[in-house]
Design an enzyme around this catalytic site. Structure first.
Site, mmCIF file in Angstrom:
data_model
loop_
_atom_site.group_PDB
_atom_site.id
_atom_site.type_symbol
_atom_site.label_atom_id
_atom_site.label_comp_id
_atom_site.label_asym_id
_atom_site.label_seq_id
_atom_site.Cartn_x
_atom_site.Cartn_y
_atom_site.Cartn_z
ATOM 1 N N ARG A 119 18.933 -17.404 -49.040
ATOM 2 C CA ARG A 119 17.802 -18.315 -49.344
ATOM 3 C C ARG A 119 17.877 -19.818 -49.946
ATOM 4 O O ARG A 119 17.191 -20.064 -50.887
ATOM 5 C CB ARG A 119 16.856 -17.196 -50.169
ATOM 6 C CG ARG A 119 16.325 -15.973 -49.758
ATOM 7 C CD ARG A 119 15.429 -16.055 -48.622
ATOM 8 N NE ARG A 119 15.215 -14.772 -47.708
ATOM 9 C CZ ARG A 119 15.897 -14.568 -46.619
ATOM 10 N NH1 ARG A 119 16.738 -15.326 -46.299
ATOM 11 N NH2 ARG A 119 15.613 -13.211 -46.212
ATOM 12 N N SER A 128 8.536 -12.631 -51.397
ATOM 13 C CA SER A 128 9.536 -12.127 -52.436
ATOM 14 C C SER A 128 9.405 -13.072 -53.633
ATOM 15 O O SER A 128 9.712 -13.993 -53.359
ATOM 16 C CB SER A 128 10.694 -12.064 -51.659
ATOM 17 O OG SER A 128 10.779 -11.070 -50.462
ATOM 18 N N GLU A 144 12.961 -16.148 -56.787
ATOM 19 C CA GLU A 144 13.037 -16.750 -55.171
ATOM 20 C C GLU A 144 12.135 -17.983 -55.216
ATOM 21 O O GLU A 144 12.283 -18.940 -54.643
ATOM 22 C CB GLU A 144 12.912 -15.721 -54.354
ATOM 23 C CG GLU A 144 13.124 -16.371 -52.936
ATOM 24 C CD GLU A 144 13.081 -15.396 -51.628
ATOM 25 O OE1 GLU A 144 13.480 -14.271 -51.857
ATOM 26 O OE2 GLU A 144 12.518 -15.597 -50.710
HETATM 27 C C1 LIG Z 1 3.350 -13.087 -46.966
HETATM 28 C C2 LIG Z 1 4.642 -13.703 -47.188
HETATM 29 C C3 LIG Z 1 5.808 -13.484 -46.624
HETATM 30 C C4 LIG Z 1 6.912 -13.888 -46.790
HETATM 31 N N1 LIG Z 1 8.031 -13.583 -45.861
HETATM 32 C C5 LIG Z 1 9.301 -14.218 -45.931
HETATM 33 C C6 LIG Z 1 10.359 -13.788 -45.394
HETATM 34 O O1 LIG Z 1 10.325 -12.663 -44.712
HETATM 35 N N2 LIG Z 1 11.558 -14.376 -45.402
HETATM 36 C C7 LIG Z 1 11.784 -15.461 -46.119
HETATM 37 O O2 LIG Z 1 12.774 -16.019 -46.125
HETATM 38 N N3 LIG Z 1 10.831 -16.000 -46.719
HETATM 39 C C8 LIG Z 1 9.314 -15.402 -46.962
HETATM 40 N N4 LIG Z 1 8.361 -15.953 -47.392
HETATM 41 C C9 LIG Z 1 8.495 -16.895 -48.182
HETATM 42 C C10 LIG Z 1 8.199 -18.189 -47.652
HETATM 43 O O3 LIG Z 1 7.522 -18.161 -46.523
HETATM 44 C C11 LIG Z 1 9.622 -19.017 -47.005
HETATM 45 O O4 LIG Z 1 10.397 -19.519 -48.252
HETATM 46 C C12 LIG Z 1 9.137 -20.586 -46.353
HETATM 47 O O5 LIG Z 1 10.306 -20.613 -45.487
HETATM 48 C C13 LIG Z 1 8.788 -21.487 -47.227
HETATM 49 O O6 LIG Z 1 8.320 -22.469 -46.332
HETATM 50 P P1 LIG Z 1 7.110 -23.607 -47.082
HETATM 51 O O7 LIG Z 1 6.955 -24.265 -45.938
HETATM 52 O O8 LIG Z 1 5.790 -22.560 -47.326
HETATM 53 O O9 LIG Z 1 7.843 -24.110 -48.161
HETATM 54 P P2 LIG Z 1 7.230 -24.445 -49.564
HETATM 55 O O10 LIG Z 1 6.709 -23.210 -50.484
HETATM 56 O O11 LIG Z 1 6.141 -25.364 -49.360
HETATM 57 O O12 LIG Z 1 8.293 -25.166 -50.179
HETATM 58 C C14 LIG Z 1 9.562 -24.400 -50.615
HETATM 59 C C15 LIG Z 1 10.947 -25.005 -50.969
HETATM 60 O O13 LIG Z 1 11.247 -25.779 -49.783
HETATM 61 C C16 LIG Z 1 11.091 -27.209 -50.108
HETATM 62 N N5 LIG Z 1 10.752 -28.005 -48.918
HETATM 63 C C17 LIG Z 1 9.482 -27.604 -48.008
HETATM 64 N N6 LIG Z 1 9.590 -28.491 -47.027
HETATM 65 C C18 LIG Z 1 10.587 -29.443 -47.233
HETATM 66 C C19 LIG Z 1 11.108 -30.713 -46.401
HETATM 67 N N7 LIG Z 1 10.392 -31.046 -45.285
HETATM 68 N N8 LIG Z 1 12.213 -31.187 -46.820
HETATM 69 C C20 LIG Z 1 12.783 -30.766 -47.769
HETATM 70 N N9 LIG Z 1 12.457 -29.788 -48.789
HETATM 71 C C21 LIG Z 1 11.304 -29.026 -48.088
HETATM 72 C C22 LIG Z 1 10.071 -27.522 -51.119
HETATM 73 O O14 LIG Z 1 10.547 -28.899 -52.025
HETATM 74 C C23 LIG Z 1 10.603 -26.275 -51.750
HETATM 75 O O15 LIG Z 1 11.655 -26.339 -52.883
HETATM 76 C C24 LIG Z 1 7.229 -15.152 -47.325
HETATM 77 C C25 LIG Z 1 6.163 -15.543 -48.063
HETATM 78 C C26 LIG Z 1 4.771 -14.806 -47.910
HETATM 79 C C27 LIG Z 1 3.543 -15.638 -48.646
#
Ligand SMILES: Cc1cc2nc3c(=O)[nH]c(=O)nc-3n(C[C@H](O)[C@H](O)[C@H](O)COP(=O)(O)OP(=O)(O)OC[C@H]3O[C@@H](n4cnc5c(N)ncnc54)[C@H](O)[C@@H]3O)c2cc1C
Length: 316
Positions: free
Chosen positions: A180, A229, A299
Site C-alpha cells: 500500500r 481498510s 492506511e
Molecule cells: C469500499 C472500498 C473498498 C476498498 N478496497 C480496496 C482494496 O481492495 N485495495 C486497496 O488497495 N484499496 C482499497 N480501498 C482504498 C482506496 O480505494 C484505494 O487506496 C485507492 O487506490 C485510492 O484512490 P483514490 O483516487 O480514491 O485516492 P485518494 O483517497 O483521493 O488519495 C489517496 C492518496 O493518493 C494520493 N493521490 C491521489 N491521486 C494522486 C495523483 N494523481 N498523484 C499523486 N498522488 C495522488 C493522495 O494525495 C493520497 O495521498 C477501498 C476503499 C473503499 C471505499
C-alpha cells in the site's frame, strides 16, 4: 486533546497563486469529494486544464501547501478543512488509450472504468481494479491491490510532474513499491500510467470481474460511507482479526462505527464528524495494542485541521 496545527494561508496570499488556465474555487466543502462524506472546506480547489497548465502551477506555487485528491476513497478530511490548495484532476486527465499490449490511462480515470474499458477490448490483467473505488493516480500512489495482485504487478511506467513542474517518466523500479505504498518524488502529481495487458476472452474476463465483485459484496460494506481498510495488515497478521479479537466489531463513537460486516472498515453511519471517525480509529488502535501488543498503522490518509484524541503516541 492534541491540537494539529497546519500552515495557514493569509487571505492576501491568494495573490501568490499562479496564473492558470484551469479553475480555482474557494471554500468548497471537501465532504462531497470523499467517500466518508465528512470534513471541512478546502481554502482553494484547483482543477488544472491540462498537463501544461499543471506544470505551470507546480513550477510557480511555492508559498502555499497543496494536496492531490483523487476519488477520495482512501482519504479522511478533518472537520476544520484544508488550509491550502487541493488539486483535483478532471476530464483532461482521464483519457484511455490502447497501444498493442499496453494500456495508457490518465490519473483521473476511475479504476472501475479502466477495468471495464480493458474488458471491452478483450484485455485481461486489470480485472481486480473493477472492485477498487479510487482513481488511477490514487491506485499508483497507494499501490492498491486485492485478490493477490497489486498495481506494481501490472505497471510499465508512470508519468509524474515534480514540484519544479518537470514532467518525468518513472519505471516501477524507481518507485520502491511496498504494501500500500509507492515512494514518489516529493509533492509530485501522477498524471498518467501505462499498464501491461494481455489479449484474452472478453466473456472470461467479465466473469472474473463479476466473481471479484461478488466476493466483495459478501464480505465488505461496499455501499457505505467508508474509506475501505482503515489499517494496514501488520506483518504476519490480518488487521481485521486483531480488531475482532480486541472486541471492536460494531464499536461506535457518535455516528462513526466499526463495520459489523468487515471490522477493518469504519463507517460514517449518517451524521458522523471526521473527529468521531478519527477518534474511533485511535480507540481501536489502543484496544488492539492492549489486547495483542500489535501496533496498527493507519492506511487511510488523514488531512486538514482538527484535534484528535491520540491514544498511541509512538506511531502516527
Ligand atoms: C469500499 C472500498 C473498498 C476498498 N478496497 C480496496 C482494496 O481492495 N485495495 C486497496 O488497495 N484499496 C482499497 N480501498 C482504498 C482506496 O480505494 C484505494 O487506496 C485507492 O487506490 C485510492 O484512490 P483514490 O483516487 O480514491 O485516492 P485518494 O483517497 O483521493 O488519495 C489517496 C492518496 O493518493 C494520493 N493521490 C491521489 N491521486 C494522486 C495523483 N494523481 N498523484 C499523486 N498522488 C495522488 C493522495 O494525495 C493520497 O495521498 C477501498 C476503499 C473503499 C471505499
Amino acid at each position: 486533546m492534541e491540537a494539529v496545527n497546519f500552515l495557514k494561508i493569509a487571505k492576501t496570499d491568494y495573490e501568490s497563486l499562479p496564473n492558470v488556465r484551469g479553475r480555482y474555487s474557494f471554500g468548497i466543502p471537501l465532504a462531497s469529494l470523499t467517500w466518508f462524506q465528512v470534513g471541512g472546506p478546502a481554502e482553494v480547489i484547483y482543477k488544472p486544464e491540462d498537463t501544461a497548465d499543471l506544470q505551470h502551477f507546480l513550477k510557480n506555487c511555492k508559498k502555499i501547501p497543496y494536496f492531490i485528491l483523487g476519488a477520495g476513497s482512501n482519504t479522511l478530511v478533518r472537520d476544520g478543512g484544508y488550509d491550502g490548495v487541493v488539486i483535483k484532476l478532471g476530464r483532461g486527465f482521464s483519457k484511455m488509450i490502447i497501444q498493442n499490449d499496453e494500456l495508457i490511462v490518465g490519473a483521473a480515470a476511475l479504476d472501475r472504468t479502466v477495468s471495464m474499458f480493458a474488458m471491452q477490448h478483450s484485455f485481461s490483467g486489470l480485472e481486480f481494479l473493477v472492485t477498487i473505488p479510487g482513481s488511477i493516480g490514487g491506485a499508483v500512489a497507494m499501490n492498491a491491490g486485492c485478490y493477490g495482485i497489486e498495481i506494481k504487478d501490472i505497471l510499465n511506467w508512470v508519468e509524474i510532474i515534480d514540484d519544479q513542474g518537470k514532467l518525468q517518466r518513472l519505471q516501477p523500479s524507481e518507485l520502491n513499491f511496498s504494501y500500500r505504498k509507492a515512494v514518489l518524488p516529493k509533492s509530485c502529481v501522477i498524471v498518467c500510467a501505462n499498464f501491461k495487458v494481455k489479449l484474452g476472452d472478453a466473456v472470461a474476463i467479465q466473469q472474473k470481474m463479476q466473481g471479484y465483485l461478488n466476493l466483495r459484496e459478501e464480505s465488505q460494506p461496499t455501499k457505505g460511507r467508508t474509506g475501505g481498510s482503515t489499517f494496514k495488515n501488520p506483518d504476519n497478521n490480518k488487521a481485521w482479526e486483531l480488531i475482532d479479537q480486541a472486541q471492536c466489531r460494531g464499536l461506535t463513537i457518535g455516528g462513526a462505527q466499526i463495520s459489523e460486516k468487515h471490522c477493518n472498515f469504519m463507517l460514517n453511519t449518517g451524521g458522523a464528524s471526521a473527529l468521531e471517525l478519527e477518534n474511533l480509529g485511535e480507540a481501536v488502535r489502543q484496544k488492539v495494542l492492549d489486547f495483542s501488543g500489535q501496533y496498527l498503522e493507519w492506511e487511510i490518509i488523514r488531512i486538514g485541521i482538527g484535534s484528535v484524541q491520540r491514544t498511541i503516541t509512538t506511531i502516527t
